[in-house]
Design a protein around this motif. Structure first.
Motif, short mmCIF file in Angstrom:
data_model
loop_
_atom_site.label_atom_id
_atom_site.label_comp_id
_atom_site.label_asym_id
_atom_site.label_seq_id
_atom_site.Cartn_x
_atom_site.Cartn_y
_atom_site.Cartn_z
N LEU A 39 0.83 -1.20 0.00
CA LEU A 39 0.00 0.00 0.00
C LEU A 39 0.86 1.25 0.00
O LEU A 39 1.86 1.34 0.71
N PRO A 40 0.49 2.22 -0.79
CA PRO A 40 1.27 3.46 -0.87
C PRO A 40 1.01 4.36 0.34
O PRO A 40 0.04 4.17 1.07
N ASP A 41 1.86 5.33 0.54
CA ASP A 41 1.64 6.34 1.58
C ASP A 41 0.49 7.25 1.15
O ASP A 41 0.27 7.47 -0.04
N ALA A 42 -0.22 7.76 2.15
CA ALA A 42 -1.32 8.68 1.84
C ALA A 42 -1.44 9.70 2.96
O ALA A 42 -1.00 9.46 4.09
N ASP A 43 -2.03 10.83 2.65
CA ASP A 43 -2.28 11.86 3.67
C ASP A 43 -3.44 11.44 4.57
O ASP A 43 -3.46 11.71 5.75
N ILE A 44 -4.44 10.80 3.96
CA ILE A 44 -5.61 10.33 4.70
C ILE A 44 -5.83 8.87 4.35
O ILE A 44 -5.81 8.50 3.17
N THR A 45 -6.01 8.03 5.37
CA THR A 45 -6.33 6.63 5.11
C THR A 45 -7.70 6.33 5.71
O THR A 45 -7.97 6.64 6.87
N VAL A 46 -8.56 5.76 4.89
CA VAL A 46 -9.90 5.38 5.33
C VAL A 46 -9.94 3.87 5.38
O VAL A 46 -9.71 3.19 4.38
N GLN A 47 -10.22 3.34 6.58
CA GLN A 47 -10.30 1.88 6.75
C GLN A 47 -11.71 1.43 6.38
O GLN A 47 -12.67 1.74 7.09
N ALA A 48 -11.85 0.75 5.25
CA ALA A 48 -13.20 0.41 4.77
C ALA A 48 -13.73 -0.89 5.38
O ALA A 48 -14.93 -1.15 5.30
N ASP A 49 -12.83 -1.70 5.93
CA ASP A 49 -13.25 -2.93 6.63
C ASP A 49 -14.26 -3.77 5.85
O ASP A 49 -15.28 -4.20 6.39
N GLY A 50 -13.99 -3.96 4.59
CA GLY A 50 -14.84 -4.85 3.80
C GLY A 50 -16.11 -4.24 3.26
O GLY A 50 -16.95 -4.94 2.68
N LEU A 51 -16.30 -2.92 3.42
CA LEU A 51 -17.43 -2.26 2.74
C LEU A 51 -17.19 -2.32 1.23
O LEU A 51 -16.08 -2.57 0.77
N THR A 52 -18.26 -2.10 0.46
CA THR A 52 -18.13 -2.16 -0.99
C THR A 52 -18.06 -0.76 -1.58
O THR A 52 -18.91 0.09 -1.29
N ALA A 53 -17.04 -0.54 -2.39
CA ALA A 53 -16.90 0.75 -3.07
C ALA A 53 -17.61 0.67 -4.42
O ALA A 53 -17.36 -0.25 -5.20
#
Ligand SMILES: [Zn+2]
Length: 381
Positions: A39-53
């Motif tokens: 995974l790349p570095d990011a300013d903001i990380t959102v943990q989706a925990d298996g939600l569907t995008a």
């Protein structure tokens, strides 16, 4: 600004992945990572925990929400609708006007022109009427019905861009109106119409390729006169907006439309009125009294359906359940097809280089987060 959505299932037209990640760079989808990739570095990380995008939904036919209607002509109302549509996973919409006086339409356009832009994007207006057939008004106010008038379209278009006009093609000058709208870069769409197939075809020959709230307030299919419903089924290259609330159309009609037309030209809309997102009770629709009960909005006078209280995420759920299509296919109708029908580039897919308009939903289609231009603008908690 780089935002990473970690551990999401992705359901996008023609593309599915489990436990992937999506990286936004500013307003663009920069990369899509499959499991196992670092995974790349990011300013903001959102943990989706298996939600569907899913790609952000695009509602091209919506009159209101949260007790506000675009035709109220109030900027605060536009702002309220814009922010609350995010709860449906919507990232873009066409504010849709009702059949009203020119002064009321001007006020509506002016209020939309002053939208604060903090919610979903509103790139243009869907002018529904006032050029409709008096015999097919449905819940449009008959007092303001008029003949096709390109000059009125031109005047309103000066205030805010019109992207779609719904009108009855059989009205005098209907075919010339199609030509004139297309010359202005506006999408014509048949609506509130008693057109015979031949009257539809005269406008089809001029470039008409859209049907507004398919099956509702239009000529039904008869085996000797197939009407507009038959036209929509016959011409698979015609886009059909459909209110998939299981009241304006039953599950089997939804299934039939998708089966015959395929998934490339079906479009989910809400056609929602001000009572969407509100408790049931009595509301106004363009000067007509409406009762909302048991999930249906009906005119008080004659119990005719009067717009809906549907939400786009629920429409998507209803389509998956009615048709048995996988989410990655059904979502075409909620995101990519509306974009295609209006020639909007780079939206409607989760794909590298596309605009970072994305919603995260759970297995019950409840929206947890909505990202517009790469920015998280809605969070459930
Ligand atoms: Zn309508």
């Amino acid at each position: 600004m780089r935002t990473l959505i970690r551990d999401c299932n992705i359901a996008s037209p023609g593309f599915e992945v489990k436990h992937g990640s999506i990286l936004f760079k500013d307003k663009i989808i920069y990369s899509i990572l499959t499991p196992g990739e670092s995974l790349p570095d990011a300013d903001i990380t959102v943990q989706a925990d298996g939600l569907t995008a899913i790609p952000g939904l695009i509602d091209i036919h919506c009159h209101g929400r949260n007790n506000c209607d675009f035709t109220d002509g109030k900027v605060e109302g536009v702002n309220t609708i814009g922010i609350n549509k995010l709860k449906e996973g919507v990232t873009m919409m066409l504010p849709t006007t009702l059949t009203q006086s020119e002064e009321a339409l001007e006020a509506a356009f002016d209020s939309i022109a002053h939208y604060n832009g903090k919610g979903v994007k509103m790139p243009g207006i869907h002018l529904e009427g006032p050029f409709i057939n008096p015999s097919e008004v449905g819940a449009q106010n008959p007092a303001f019905v008029r003949m096709p008038d390109i000059k009125l379209v031109e005047r309103l278009n000066q205030i805010y861009p019109i992207h779609k006009v719904s009108f009855a093609p059989e009205l005098p000058g209907g075919d010339t109106f199609v030509t004139d709208l297309l010359a202005m870069g506006i999408v014509p769409s048949a609506a509130h119409s008693s057109a015979k197939y031949s009257e539809f075809f005269r406008c089809y020959a001029k470039g008409l390729r859209n049907l507004t709230h398919f099956c509702n307030q239009m000529t039904p299919l008869h085996h000797r006169e197939i009407g507009l419903v038959g036209a929509g089924l016959l011409h698979t290259n015609v886009f059909a907006e459909m209110i998939c609330d299981l009241m304006h159309n039953g599950a089997n009609m939804i299934k039939l439309a998708f089966k015959v037309k395929g998934t490339d030209h079906m479009i989910l809309i809400t056609d929602a009125m001000r009572a969407a997102g509100m408790p049931e009770g009595e509301y106004d629709l363009g000067g007509l009294a409406v009762m909302v009960a048991a999930g249906a909005a009906r005119l008080k006078e004659n119990a005719a359906l009067a717009g809906s209280v549907l939400r786009m995420n629920v429409a998507l759920k209803n389509v998956v359940e009615s048709t048995g299509l996988p989410l990655s296919e059904a979502v075409r109708a909620g995101a990519l097809n509306p974009a295609h029908s209006l020639s909007y580039p780079n939206v409607g897919r989760i794909e590298t280089g596309f605009t970072a308009d994305v919603a995260l939903i759970d297995d019950n289609y409840i929206v947890h987060n909505t990202f517009v231009d790469g920015e998280m603008r809605y969070s459930l908690d």
